[in-house]
Design an enzyme around this catalytic site. Structure first.
Site, PDB file in Angstrom:
ATOM      1  N   HIS A 196     -20.931  -3.588 -10.970  1.00  0.00           N
ATOM      2  CA  HIS A 196     -21.806  -2.625 -10.287  1.00  0.00           C
ATOM      3  C   HIS A 196     -22.704  -1.844 -11.248  1.00  0.00           C
ATOM      4  O   HIS A 196     -23.702  -1.268 -10.834  1.00  0.00           O
ATOM      5  CB  HIS A 196     -20.997  -1.693  -9.364  1.00  0.00           C
ATOM      6  CG  HIS A 196     -20.258  -0.605 -10.090  1.00  0.00           C
ATOM      7  ND1 HIS A 196     -19.061  -0.818 -10.718  1.00  0.00           N
ATOM      8  CD2 HIS A 196     -20.547   0.701 -10.276  1.00  0.00           C
ATOM      9  CE1 HIS A 196     -18.643   0.321 -11.260  1.00  0.00           C
ATOM     10  NE2 HIS A 196     -19.526   1.262 -11.004  1.00  0.00           N
ATOM     11  N   HIS A 258     -18.578  -3.610 -17.997  1.00  0.00           N
ATOM     12  CA  HIS A 258     -19.660  -2.618 -17.983  1.00  0.00           C
ATOM     13  C   HIS A 258     -20.268  -2.403 -19.388  1.00  0.00           C
ATOM     14  O   HIS A 258     -21.475  -2.372 -19.554  1.00  0.00           O
ATOM     15  CB  HIS A 258     -19.182  -1.272 -17.440  1.00  0.00           C
ATOM     16  CG  HIS A 258     -18.530  -1.354 -16.090  1.00  0.00           C
ATOM     17  ND1 HIS A 258     -18.880  -2.284 -15.143  1.00  0.00           N
ATOM     18  CD2 HIS A 258     -17.534  -0.617 -15.520  1.00  0.00           C
ATOM     19  CE1 HIS A 258     -18.143  -2.108 -14.050  1.00  0.00           C
ATOM     20  NE2 HIS A 258     -17.320  -1.107 -14.255  1.00  0.00           N
ATOM     21  N   LYS A 358     -10.380   6.896 -20.451  1.00  0.00           N
ATOM     22  CA  LYS A 358     -10.049   7.749 -19.298  1.00  0.00           C
ATOM     23  C   LYS A 358      -9.545   9.089 -19.823  1.00  0.00           C
ATOM     24  O   LYS A 358      -8.975   9.160 -20.915  1.00  0.00           O
ATOM     25  CB  LYS A 358      -8.908   7.095 -18.489  1.00  0.00           C
ATOM     26  CG  LYS A 358      -9.263   5.738 -17.891  1.00  0.00           C
ATOM     27  CD  LYS A 358      -9.904   5.888 -16.539  1.00  0.00           C
ATOM     28  CE  LYS A 358     -10.193   4.533 -15.913  1.00  0.00           C
ATOM     29  NZ  LYS A 358     -11.086   4.652 -14.753  1.00  0.00           N
TER      30      LYS A 358
HETATM   31  C1  BG6 Z   1     -14.831   0.504 -12.239  1.00  0.00           C
HETATM   32  C2  BG6 Z   1     -13.519   0.689 -12.966  1.00  0.00           C
HETATM   33  O1  BG6 Z   1     -15.320  -0.797 -12.435  1.00  0.00           O
HETATM   34  O2  BG6 Z   1     -15.772   1.426 -12.745  1.00  0.00           O
HETATM   35  C3  BG6 Z   1     -13.031   2.111 -12.843  1.00  0.00           C
HETATM   36  O3  BG6 Z   1     -12.562  -0.205 -12.409  1.00  0.00           O
HETATM   37  C4  BG6 Z   1     -14.089   3.094 -13.272  1.00  0.00           C
HETATM   38  O4  BG6 Z   1     -11.854   2.310 -13.610  1.00  0.00           O
HETATM   39  C5  BG6 Z   1     -15.408   2.778 -12.555  1.00  0.00           C
HETATM   40  O5  BG6 Z   1     -13.666   4.400 -12.935  1.00  0.00           O
HETATM   41  C6  BG6 Z   1     -16.533   3.622 -13.106  1.00  0.00           C
HETATM   42  O6  BG6 Z   1     -17.665   3.430 -12.300  1.00  0.00           O
HETATM   43  P1  BG6 Z   1     -18.773   4.559 -12.199  1.00  0.00           P
HETATM   44  O7  BG6 Z   1     -19.847   3.937 -11.383  1.00  0.00           O
HETATM   45  O8  BG6 Z   1     -18.125   5.742 -11.562  1.00  0.00           O
HETATM   46  O9  BG6 Z   1     -19.180   4.832 -13.607  1.00  0.00           O
END
Ligand code: BG6
Length: 515
Positions: A196, A258, A358
């Site tokens: 995403h 990511h 985290k």
């Molecule tokens: C997800 C992870 O893909 O991305 C999560 O599994 C993480 O652990 C999240 O919190 C973070 O996404 P965003 O869009 O809030 O930065």
């Protein structure tokens, strides 16, 4: 963004597997609602949630409504828009390995085609753990629900696409096994591997910044750049996902996908065109040259951490090992920081500092490029003046923006120099709220545009990098966890690590480029 006009979203039935999990409530349905609210959701689009828990359509809709109230970017929801969408949301209970349940799903989908004119168009969205992906694909295929066909958006009733949520597998071998199952059942053009981050506005803007401006490209290389930092930091802990996270860890959960996506977009060569494959070809070339630390280098260049007990903003927080769903003696890492190199012509010798964690001091994602110093003459040779290198920071979230640090003369009769930041904040430059990543990405799936999704070779190469590190960890003695407190920037060695290699690290914060 890319070639958007070629990909007109079309109505179809979206079947979400794992619909009782929180992605549907938190992200998918709020995204569908916001698309509907903006008039962008194709009329007649329907949603079927498929899951093991028993739920009626009504109870499912209530759950979705509750998710909307808590997580949608535009609140409160407009009743007319929600009612219109809710009427097209359904729930289908079934196990993932039950042929009869797939038969029932098929009958229901045919019914919905009649009701909403969706003409057999299907999107299967797999928001499930990697080990149930293959059983679902086989179940769909055995029920005649999975056909290999080319998406052809100009004719009715001809698209069938499958979305795979991350994590795609849990290492290189399992990702390859999954790919070979997919290969037997689908064309790559029907496959949408979700990350995403690629749907975030600020991530899409990386290519625009690089390739729609002429001033950056000739300094975007080892001759001008001294180091690059990519940071994904979160204040959040497990948020009820301890069971999932404990078998995953931050390297698999965030760095493999990511962080590496941000890295490849920052470092790829200009693509031949904006077509999905042209962009992905360039990202893949970077990943082929990305060198994972191995052996002794792994010990020196990779830091892993796990948070203990502590407090953030006055709230007492449990240690990772005390979180629900986490083993009390777990060695799963909740922080990783590492140095890697890209062994190609453009980037040879430039250190890339990648980190994710985290329960850190702040929630922020950013990429910071530090440029080389000026020569030690003129201002660079002045007594008592320490010129910091120029730095370009892309603030991906929150507080989205781009800033550039440079030296300037302090007004006055003496010759004093100081660093200042030139800043472009999204918030004030563009007052309209940005769409959520899932809005962009769902629309792209409905239109068959895979530019913002990862390709098979891309995901496998990213796993190759991460699996090298995971294998190296197996050969090391177990770490002395917990080794950092909530609300800090990770283990203490992180600071030393960054300070050692980046002369101008922003102590006391090694991960964040300050403004
Ligand atoms: C997800 C992870 O893909 O991305 C999560 O599994 C993480 O652990 C999240 O919190 C973070 O996404 P965003 O869009 O809030 O930065």
């Amino acid at each position: 963004m890319f070639e958007a006009d070629r990909y007109r979203p079309e109505r179809g039935v979206i079947v979400v597997f794992g619909a009782s999990g929180d992605l549907t409530q938190r992200k998918l349905v709020p995204a569908l609602y916001n698309l509907a609210d903006q008039g962008l959701l194709p009329e007649g689009t329907a949603l079927v949630g498929y899951g093991r828990s028993p739920l009626t359509d009504e109870a499912f809709r209530e759950r979705l409504r509750d998710g909307l109230d808590r997580h949608s970017r535009s609140r409160p929801a407009r009743a007319a828009v929600w009612d219109g969408l809710a009427r097209r949301c359904f729930y289908q209970q079934g196990a993932y390995d039950d042929p009869e349940a797939y038969g029932r799903l098929k009958a229901r989908l045919e019914d919905l085609d009649e009701q909403f004119g969706t003409a057999g168009n299907r999107i299967f969205y797999l928001a499930v753990p990697p080990d149930v992906v293959a059983p679902i694909l086989r179940g769909l295929s055995a029920a005649g629900l999975l056909e290999r066909q080319r998406p052809c958006p100009d004719e009715e009733g001809c698209f069938l696409r499958v979305v795979f949520e991350k994590p795609f597998g849990r290492d290189l071998d399992s990702a390859r096994r999954l790919d070979s199952v997919i290969d037997r059942l689908l064309d790559e053009s029907q496959v949408f591997r979700m990350d995403h981050y690629l749907g975030k506005e600020t991530v899409q803007n990386i290519s625009v910044l690089r390739f729609a401006n002429s001033i950056f490209e000739h300094i975007w290389n080892a001759a001008s750049v001294r180091s690059v930092r990519v940071t994904v930091a979160e204040k959040l802990g497990m948020e009820g996902r301890g069971g999932y996270f404990d078998s995953t860890g931050i390297l698999r959960d965030i760095l493999q996908n990511h962080v590496l996506q941000l890295l490849t977009l920052m470092t790829m060569e200009p693509p031949a065109s904006l077509a999905a494959d042209a962009i992905r070809d360039e990202k893949v070339k970077v990943l082929r040259c990305l060198r994972a630390p191995r052996g002794k280098e792994l010990v020196r260049s990779v830091i892993r951490g796990q948070y203990g007990r502590g407090a953030i903003d006055g709230a007492e927080l449990p240690a990772y090992r005390e979180e629900e769903g986490v083993a009390p003696d777990s060695d799963t890492e909740t922080f990783v920081g590492l140095r890697a190199y890209i062994d190609n012509w453009r980037w040879a010798g430039v250190p890339f500092y990648l980190s994710a964690g985290k329960r850190l001091a702040e929630t922020l994602t950013q990429v910071a490029i530090e440029f080389k110093e000026v020569p030690g003459v003129l201002f660079g040779a002045m007594e008592g003046v320490e010129l910091k290198p120029n730095r370009l920071t892309l603030r991906i979230q929150p507080d989205e923006g781009v800033s550039l640090r440079f030296a300037t003369k302090v007004p006055g009769l003496r010759l004093d120099l100081r660093d200042v930041e030139m800043d472009f904040p999204y918030g004030s430059a563009f007052p309209a709220a940005s769409p959520e990543a899932y809005e962009r990405l769902l629309l792209d799936v409905m239109g068959g545009n895979s530019a913002l999704f990862a390709r098979r070779d891309e995901v496998e190469l990213a796993w190759q990098f991460a699996t090298g590190i995971l294998d190296g960890w197996q050969e090391q003695p177990p770490p002395d966890f917990p080794n950092y407190a909530p609300g800090t920037w990770g283990p203490i060695s992180t600071e030393m690590f960054f300070a050692e290699h980046t002369r101008y690290a922003d102590a006391p914060n090694p991960l964040k480029a300050g403004r």
